[in-house]
Design an enzyme around this catalytic site. Structure first.
Site, PDB file in Angstrom:
ATOM      1  N   GLY A 153      -0.107  -1.200  -0.134  1.00  0.00           N
ATOM      2  CA  GLY A 153      -0.054   0.158  -0.175  1.00  0.00           C
ATOM      3  C   GLY A 153       0.711   1.231   0.508  1.00  0.00           C
ATOM      4  O   GLY A 153       2.502   1.044  -0.829  1.00  0.00           O
ATOM      5  N   ARG A 154       0.244   2.083   0.936  1.00  0.00           N
ATOM      6  CA  ARG A 154       1.188   3.425   0.746  1.00  0.00           C
ATOM      7  C   ARG A 154       2.316   3.162   0.781  1.00  0.00           C
ATOM      8  O   ARG A 154       3.143   4.005   0.771  1.00  0.00           O
ATOM      9  CB  ARG A 154      -0.030   4.382   1.875  1.00  0.00           C
ATOM     10  CG  ARG A 154      -1.344   5.571   0.421  1.00  0.00           C
ATOM     11  CD  ARG A 154      -1.499   5.963   2.102  1.00  0.00           C
ATOM     12  NE  ARG A 154      -2.983   6.847   1.125  1.00  0.00           N
ATOM     13  CZ  ARG A 154      -4.149   6.321   2.171  1.00  0.00           C
ATOM     14  NH1 ARG A 154      -3.179   5.166   2.917  1.00  0.00           N
ATOM     15  NH2 ARG A 154      -4.974   6.813   1.614  1.00  0.00           N
ATOM     16  N   ILE A 155       2.368   2.716   2.647  1.00  0.00           N
ATOM     17  CA  ILE A 155       3.612   2.906   3.061  1.00  0.00           C
ATOM     18  C   ILE A 155       4.897   1.853   2.301  1.00  0.00           C
ATOM     19  O   ILE A 155       5.779   2.457   1.985  1.00  0.00           O
ATOM     20  CB  ILE A 155       3.653   2.650   4.459  1.00  0.00           C
ATOM     21  CG1 ILE A 155       2.892   3.684   4.923  1.00  0.00           C
ATOM     22  CG2 ILE A 155       4.775   1.966   5.706  1.00  0.00           C
ATOM     23  CD1 ILE A 155       2.440   2.683   6.931  1.00  0.00           C
ATOM     24  N   ARG A 232       2.260  -4.602  12.332  1.00  0.00           N
ATOM     25  CA  ARG A 232       1.434  -5.032  13.439  1.00  0.00           C
ATOM     26  C   ARG A 232       2.589  -6.137  13.724  1.00  0.00           C
ATOM     27  O   ARG A 232       2.497  -7.324  13.133  1.00  0.00           O
ATOM     28  CB  ARG A 232       0.829  -5.083  13.164  1.00  0.00           C
ATOM     29  CG  ARG A 232      -0.713  -3.871  13.362  1.00  0.00           C
ATOM     30  CD  ARG A 232      -0.424  -3.723  14.565  1.00  0.00           C
ATOM     31  NE  ARG A 232      -1.597  -2.629  14.704  1.00  0.00           N
ATOM     32  CZ  ARG A 232      -0.802  -1.196  14.702  1.00  0.00           C
ATOM     33  NH1 ARG A 232       0.062  -0.561  13.930  1.00  0.00           N
ATOM     34  NH2 ARG A 232      -2.225   0.246  14.554  1.00  0.00           N
ATOM     35  N   GLU A 261       2.098  -5.491  22.914  1.00  0.00           N
ATOM     36  CA  GLU A 261       3.255  -5.177  23.355  1.00  0.00           C
ATOM     37  C   GLU A 261       2.434  -4.061  24.460  1.00  0.00           C
ATOM     38  O   GLU A 261       1.789  -3.810  25.145  1.00  0.00           O
ATOM     39  CB  GLU A 261       2.980  -3.598  22.113  1.00  0.00           C
ATOM     40  CG  GLU A 261       3.502  -4.118  20.864  1.00  0.00           C
ATOM     41  CD  GLU A 261       3.491  -3.036  19.749  1.00  0.00           C
ATOM     42  OE1 GLU A 261       2.966  -2.365  20.230  1.00  0.00           O
ATOM     43  OE2 GLU A 261       3.954  -3.077  18.881  1.00  0.00           O
ATOM     44  N   HIS A 279       8.246   0.553  19.119  1.00  0.00           N
ATOM     45  CA  HIS A 279       6.615   1.374  18.496  1.00  0.00           C
ATOM     46  C   HIS A 279       7.112   2.441  17.563  1.00  0.00           C
ATOM     47  O   HIS A 279       5.796   3.120  18.199  1.00  0.00           O
ATOM     48  CB  HIS A 279       5.201   0.874  19.073  1.00  0.00           C
ATOM     49  CG  HIS A 279       4.270   0.522  17.817  1.00  0.00           C
ATOM     50  ND1 HIS A 279       3.059  -0.457  17.442  1.00  0.00           N
ATOM     51  CD2 HIS A 279       3.402   1.743  17.030  1.00  0.00           C
ATOM     52  CE1 HIS A 279       2.281  -0.130  17.146  1.00  0.00           C
ATOM     53  NE2 HIS A 279       2.509   1.078  16.114  1.00  0.00           N
TER      54      HIS A 279
HETATM   55  C1  DGY Z   1      -0.735   3.484  13.303  1.00  0.00           C
HETATM   56  O1  DGY Z   1      -1.204   4.188  12.617  1.00  0.00           O
HETATM   57  O2  DGY Z   1      -1.212   2.435  14.086  1.00  0.00           O
HETATM   58  C2  DGY Z   1       0.641   3.075  14.261  1.00  0.00           C
HETATM   59  O3  DGY Z   1       1.349   2.025  14.463  1.00  0.00           O
HETATM   60  C3  DGY Z   1       0.623   4.680  15.990  1.00  0.00           C
HETATM   61  O4  DGY Z   1      -0.075   3.328  16.109  1.00  0.00           O
END
Ligand code: DGY
Length: 317
Positions: A153-155, A232, A261, A279
């Site tokens: 996706g975008r990231i 995640r 976490e 995180h």
């Molecule tokens: C998100 O954007 O979900 C990041 O993990 C920050 O919680």
């Protein structure tokens, strides 16, 4: 009268909390010694501000009978019970777009930290090992390597774009091939891992991706391979990851997210070939300000009767 809004965690930089305080009567849950009592005192709250990791489960949504809008400071929706929100007609906003670059930068930082032994080297200097005459083992170069993206996706695409300056070849795995992307599609995750030097986990969390990265994927990535996770913890089977690292089936890992976490397994903490961060992929002042502003804007839109700027996808729930 200002609308009442429950806030689960302090958002930074300070200007974000100031903007929230200026428009709403806040119930700041992290300040409460008794969360249950604090939620009871917030029974008239119409808004909830949460984060991607804290989310809002059905119990929290149930505890807020007047809730009309949830504004998430993050892009992850896996911790929010969207069907429960939809059933109550609660509007849900999140912050896509504004954190793409910050998170992508972190993925590149983690790849370089692991491959060039930055954290290990820092320990090596500080604990006097260098001064005692020892040499740190050689790192390796990301230049010209194959990087597989679990989620494009975008990231993922932004990470691939950044890494293109290193001359990498990009592969990606998604349920379906995507149109118009500059990377080769792998319908099978294990096959992608086998062809990759690095696998970057960039997909959403949740039931569809739980434990997708298991022993067979890690073994395919191999004894020289690096696993990077900025998505995640739930996507990676943590016991399989630990076992693969301990057995030398996987070369290393650079992890910003974990299954439980803020608990990080002790087995990972003692491994020299593992880089661990808490995180923080979106945790720059610039990115958090942009996210916080969008959280505030989504609430403002709702309370002035306008559509949210960035509503969470609720279709098909
Ligand atoms: C998100 O954007 O979900 C990041 O993990 C920050 O919680």
């Amino acid at each position: 009268m200002k609308p009442e809004v429950v806030v689960l965690s302090r958002l930074g930089p300070p200007e974000v909390m100031e903007a929230l305080k200026a428009s709403y009567q806040l119930h700041c849950l992290w300040e409460a010694s008794d969360r249950k009592a604090a939620l009871m005192a917030a029974s008239s709250a119409r808004g909830l501000v949460t984060t991607g990791s804290l989310g809002a489960d059905a119990a929290l949504i149930d505890a807020l009978p007047a809730l009309e809008v949830i504004s998430i400071n993050g892009v992850g929706l896996d911790a929010v019970d969207l069907p429960a929100a939809k059933a109550r007609g609660i509007a849900v906003g999140y912050t896509p777009g504004v954190l793409t670059e910050g998170v992508a930068d972190m993925a590149v930082a983690l790849i370089l930290a692991a491959s060039r032994k930055l954290v290990q080297g820092d320990r090596f200097v500080r604990n006097g090992t260098w001064a005692s005459g020892e040499k740190l083992a050689l790192g390796w170069s990301i230049r010209g390597k194959v990087v597989g993206f679990l989620g494009f996706g975008r990231i993922g695409r932004e990470v691939a774009r950044l890494l293109s300056v290193f001359g990498i070849s990009a592969l990606y795995h998604e349920p379906e091939a995507l149109e118009g992307v500059a990377a080769d599609y792998c319908s099978d995750l294990t096959t992608m891992a086998e062809a990759s030097d690095v696998v970057v986990v960039c997909c959403a969390g949740g039931a569809a991706t739980r434990n997708l990265v298991d022993a067979s994927v890690l073994r395919a990535l191999g004894p020289k391979g690096l696993l990077v996770n900025i998505a995640r913890g739930s996507v990676v089977c943590e016991p399989d990851l630990i076992a693969a690292l301990q057995a030398g089936h996987l070369g290393g890992a650079a992890l910003d997210v974990f299954a439980d976490e803020p608990q990080v397994p002790a087995a990972l903490q003692v491994m020299e070939n593992v880089v661990l961060t808490p995180h923080i992929a979106s945790a720059t002042a610039e990115t958090r300000l942009a996210m916080g502003r969008l959280v505030v804007e989504n609430l403002a839109a709702y309370f002035s009767g306008k559509p949210l700027l960035t509503p969470a996808p609720m279709d098909g729930l």
